[in-house]
Design an enzyme around this catalytic site. Structure first.
Site, PDB file in Angstrom:
ATOM      1  CB  VAL A 134      -1.003  -0.011   1.389  1.00  0.00           C
ATOM      2  CG1 VAL A 134      -1.174   1.197   1.172  1.00  0.00           C
ATOM      3  CG2 VAL A 134      -1.982  -1.298   1.229  1.00  0.00           C
ATOM      4  CG  ASP A 189      -6.618  -2.103   4.759  1.00  0.00           C
ATOM      5  OD1 ASP A 189      -7.876  -1.605   3.891  1.00  0.00           O
ATOM      6  OD2 ASP A 189      -5.875  -2.387   4.786  1.00  0.00           O
TER       7      ASP A 189
END
Lengths: 283, 283
Positions: free
Chosen positions: A32, A120
């Site tokens: 990420v 997230d």
């Protein structure tokens, strides 16, 4: 990709954030983090990457070694330090497995009013990322407002099929032409400003994207000399033909007409079928 | 539309800013202000609109009277007041003819670290707006990075042609299915989280956008009972056929195949031409 649950009425404010010459902190170094780095690099910001060496993924490693010399990425090999890392930051992105640390960083950013995204953990984010298309100066973002990043990716593929790949170049050329026009008519607002906007709008309406993409310096001069300077007229691509380079046009036309091939194939197929029918009937 | 001159390498960070339950100040009441109001209303933020009555355009007036009762828009009929208007604001948008006042407001926002956009003064903006497409939870933004708002509008039209109009509904349905799945498999991260993501990804890959758009409650239950709960299997649309409502599918298929009509027309045209040729030759 950051996701969020929202009511169907709830939307986001889609904006193009400016980070030229700004400083962005990225905490974490995995997959990420590498996506975040790539998004930030195009903006002209400087990245401070804070992550222990063992947390660095292969793509992040590549990006760090590619951009460290230019100073675009500075990698500090340790965990996040609250006393120093947030100083003078214009944006903070966490890409951590440690949700507790992410939350702590977000709260510290809130106190300092630094825009922050925690990967997230949607409810902690000031903003989300989405699927993107980039073609030079053209940037397209697809957001599903948290209803599934996979759907955003599918729609990106669908949208990409609708583009010829010449849009970015067309936008660049229009940008250049507008600069040239502003040199001739530099007024901000007022009658000249409005005439300039009208002329540019008309040009973009009359010219196809593909014609705009092949606009070269001599054609721009011709458009400005023979069009703008004489009665603010907008010449069509045909009217600039004497100076168009025919070869280039042929190449582009080829690209553009590709989409029409199924129609042509169907026409031929129809003709062949009817031909067979008549041939058969004629026996 | 805010524009900016940028080098061709310079890009923006396209993000979906979250404003649910936040407060946005809009200074000015003309055409641009009304566009800003519409963009903000979809986000669930409350708007403080500061503008003398004489500065209010017709569209802004409509929006104010439509949303003032719900408290979504509060209109203060006076000029900007620096002592009170910026208090507790999460974002500020100026839409003024008075560039000097805009600049003053921007500097006050900078001091307070409030994100700010000043219409038509790109170098003062933290972020720009762009051309947008919205279809329920789907939001698409097109930015040309300041190389012409007209081009963004043209590309929007082009992209819209590539969409069937069912994408928003499909995204909603996928969002609902994901919620149902999370009820059965509530774990964050871990094996179950990964299985859930994999299952959703596979479903989106196997099912067409149009099939997803017609996903109804009974089909979702079937998918979860017979697919997820048994071996984490992803059933195809065909495998859920016993409970699909055939009528609905027919309607949607009709919408989807519209794009194929030019191919069919070309086939018929080809056949007719060949027919005429043979008829003529036969004489």
């Amino acid at each position: 990709m950051t996701e969020a649950k929202q009511t169907s009425g709830g939307g986001s404010l889609l904006i193009a954030w400016q980070l030229s010459n700004k400083r962005v902190l990225i905490v974490g170094g995995g997959e990420v983090a590498s996506q975040r780095i790539e998004s930030i690099l195009v903006t002209g910001a400087t990245i401070l990457l804070v992550s222990p060496a063992e947390g660095i993924g292969s793509r992040t490693k590549e990006l760090v070694s590619k951009y460290k010399e230019s100073g675009k990425i500075v990698h500090i090999r340790r965990k996040f330090s609250e006393t120093e890392d947030l100083e003078n930051m214009d944006m903070v992105l966490t890409a951590l497995d440690d949700n507790e640390l992410s939350e702590k960083i977000v709260h510290m950013c809130r106190e300092r009013r630094i825009p922050v995204n925690a990967a997230d953990i949607p409810h902690l984010c000031d903003f989300y990322f989405g699927a993107q298309i980039r073609d030079g100066p053209l940037q397209i973002m697809i957001s599903t407002n948290g209803n599934g990043p996979r759907m955003a990716a599918l729609i990106r593929t669908r949208l990409q099929k609708g583009l010829t790949g010449l849009e970015g170049r067309a936008i660049e050329k229009v940008g250049l032409l507008r600069e040239r026009l502003k040199e001739r008519a530099p007024g901000v607002g007022g009658i000249e400003g409005r005439q300039r906007m009208k002329w540019m709008k008309e040009l973009c309406d009359i010219w196809e994207m593909e014609d705009l993409a092949m606009l070269e310096e001599p054609t721009m001069e011709f458009l400005l000399n023979e069009g703008w300077s004489k009665d603010r007229k907008v010449l069509s691509p045909m009217e600039t033909m004497p100076i168009l380079r025919t070869k280039k046009q042929t190449v582009i036309r080829h690209v553009v007409t590709e989409g029409g091939q199924s129609t042509i194939t169907a026409f031929i197929l129809g003709a062949v079928c009817a031909g067979l029918f008549f041939t058969y009937r004629g026996r």
